[in-house]
Design a protein around this motif. Structure first.
Motif, PDB file in Angstrom:
ATOM      1  N   ALA A  91      -3.198  -4.536  12.759  1.00  0.00           N
ATOM      2  CA  ALA A  91      -1.871  -4.422  11.136  1.00  0.00           C
ATOM      3  C   ALA A  91      -2.341  -4.824  10.546  1.00  0.00           C
ATOM      4  N   VAL A  92      -2.889  -6.334  10.515  1.00  0.00           N
ATOM      5  CA  VAL A  92      -3.196  -6.878   9.233  1.00  0.00           C
ATOM      6  C   VAL A  92      -3.680  -6.398   8.239  1.00  0.00           C
ATOM      7  N   GLY A  93      -4.748  -5.931   8.660  1.00  0.00           N
ATOM      8  CA  GLY A  93      -6.176  -5.429   7.588  1.00  0.00           C
ATOM      9  C   GLY A  93      -5.104  -4.576   6.713  1.00  0.00           C
ATOM     10  N   PHE A  94      -3.830  -3.130   7.804  1.00  0.00           N
ATOM     11  CA  PHE A  94      -3.394  -2.494   6.937  1.00  0.00           C
ATOM     12  C   PHE A  94      -2.574  -2.279   6.253  1.00  0.00           C
ATOM     13  N   ALA A  95      -2.147  -4.087   6.368  1.00  0.00           N
ATOM     14  CA  ALA A  95      -0.778  -4.782   5.165  1.00  0.00           C
ATOM     15  C   ALA A  95      -1.739  -4.455   4.282  1.00  0.00           C
ATOM     16  N   ARG A  96      -3.036  -5.132   4.591  1.00  0.00           N
ATOM     17  CA  ARG A  96      -3.569  -5.296   2.909  1.00  0.00           C
ATOM     18  C   ARG A  96      -3.688  -4.635   2.094  1.00  0.00           C
ATOM     19  N   LYS A  97      -3.885  -3.571   3.427  1.00  0.00           N
ATOM     20  CA  LYS A  97      -4.335  -1.974   1.818  1.00  0.00           C
ATOM     21  C   LYS A  97      -3.255  -1.046   2.082  1.00  0.00           C
ATOM     22  N   GLY A  98      -1.941  -1.581   2.277  1.00  0.00           N
ATOM     23  CA  GLY A  98      -1.357  -1.224   2.207  1.00  0.00           C
ATOM     24  C   GLY A  98      -0.386   0.375   2.813  1.00  0.00           C
ATOM     25  N   GLY A  99      -0.959   0.335   4.023  1.00  0.00           N
ATOM     26  CA  GLY A  99      -1.719   1.172   4.765  1.00  0.00           C
ATOM     27  C   GLY A  99      -2.097   1.930   5.282  1.00  0.00           C
ATOM     28  N   ALA A 100      -2.977   2.785   6.109  1.00  0.00           N
ATOM     29  CA  ALA A 100      -4.274   3.312   6.561  1.00  0.00           C
ATOM     30  C   ALA A 100      -4.216   4.708   4.980  1.00  0.00           C
ATOM     31  N   ASP A 101      -5.443   5.340   4.704  1.00  0.00           N
ATOM     32  CA  ASP A 101      -6.219   5.867   3.703  1.00  0.00           C
ATOM     33  C   ASP A 101      -5.619   7.101   4.656  1.00  0.00           C
ATOM     34  N   CYS A 102      -5.072   7.790   3.973  1.00  0.00           N
ATOM     35  CA  CYS A 102      -4.755   9.556   5.773  1.00  0.00           C
ATOM     36  C   CYS A 102      -5.984  10.711   5.145  1.00  0.00           C
TER      37      CYS A 102
END
Ligand code: Z5A
Length: 203
Positions: free
Chosen positions: A140-151
């Motif tokens: 969850a922290v990793g995705f938050a750093r990236k602004g969410g998953a890359d769809c």
């Protein structure tokens, strides 16, 4: 010629692997160590083409097909970059390696882990990893750093439960002593210092 060192950085999305691989390469170069920075899947033209196909949402390979594509990319990368660089005495820093396959295709997709380990062993048997670090950041922290998953990326559309299983897989490899855990939830400079300290132990 003395064989070079082989260093691997692992982690979930947004853990900071790419940033830290670059920082580590710069820190080693500053010490006069010739470092080769590379990544999986990829690193060489054929493997980069396989990477683009693997991540393309246009295709829907099953878990075994996906596994074989990662393995094919790995074998080409090993033959064309990793083994020649190590033989030339260079230090190789690789963004992901065999541990990602165990975590993603094994813990994540459910492919038999012993089968993956056997394939990994056969694919890379000429290369010995000197140290493999797990940049420990919860998904969850990793995705938050990236602004969410890359769809737009097929792997990242797997959902949070998929990434929690992957994270658990990496933690299991840390507990087994295959990976060295680094707290990567702190600032980039502090993470870089911890990584350098761990790597200095094998130089
Ligand atoms: N995969 C697989 O399934 N099986 C395999 O065998 C292999 C791979 C080898 C592509 O990998 C996909 O392949 C991946 C696993 C699968 N799939 N997924 N999903 P990749 O390594 O190219 O993709 P990635 O993991 O998605 O990379 P990434 O998202 O670029 O993450 P990263 O390299 O760990 O992070 P970063 O780019 O260095 O940093 C991300 C952001 O966080 C950026 O804005 C940074 O400035 C920021 N950041 C970095 N460190 C920090 C700290 N310490 N604090 C705060 N912010 C930070």
């Amino acid at each position: 010629m003395k064989q070079g060192k082989f260093i691997v950085l692992e982690g979930v999305e947004g853990a900071g692997k790419t940033s830290q691989c670059k920082r580590l390469a710069a820190a080693l170069e500053a010490k006069g160590i010739d470092a080769v920075l590379t990544r999986e899947p990829g690193g060489v033209p054929l493997a980069e083409r396989l990477r683009a196909l693997i991540l393309d949402t246009e295709y829907t390979p099953d878990a075994l097909t996906e596994l074989y594509m990662y393995m094919a990319a790995r074998r080409e990368h090993l033959n064309k970059i990793i083994l020649p660089a190590l033989a030339a005495g260079k230090t190789v820093i690789c963004d992901r390696f065999t541990y990602s396959t165990v975590a993603y295709q094994g813990y994540g997709r459910g492919v038999d882990i012993e089968f993956i380990r056997a394939l990994n062993a056969e694919t890379v048997k000429a290369a010995k990893v000197d140290i493999a670090l797990f940049l420990d950041v919860p998904p969850a922290v990793g995705f938050a750093r990236k602004g969410g998953a890359d769809c737009g990326d097929r792997m990242e559309s797997g959902g949070i439960a998929f990434f929690e299983r992957i994270y658990d897989g990496f933690k299991a490899m840390c507990a087994a002593g295959e990976l060295v855990a680094i707290d990567a939830t702190v600032g980039e400079q502090a993470v870089a210092e911890s990584i350098l300290k761990a790597v200095e132990g094998v130089l």
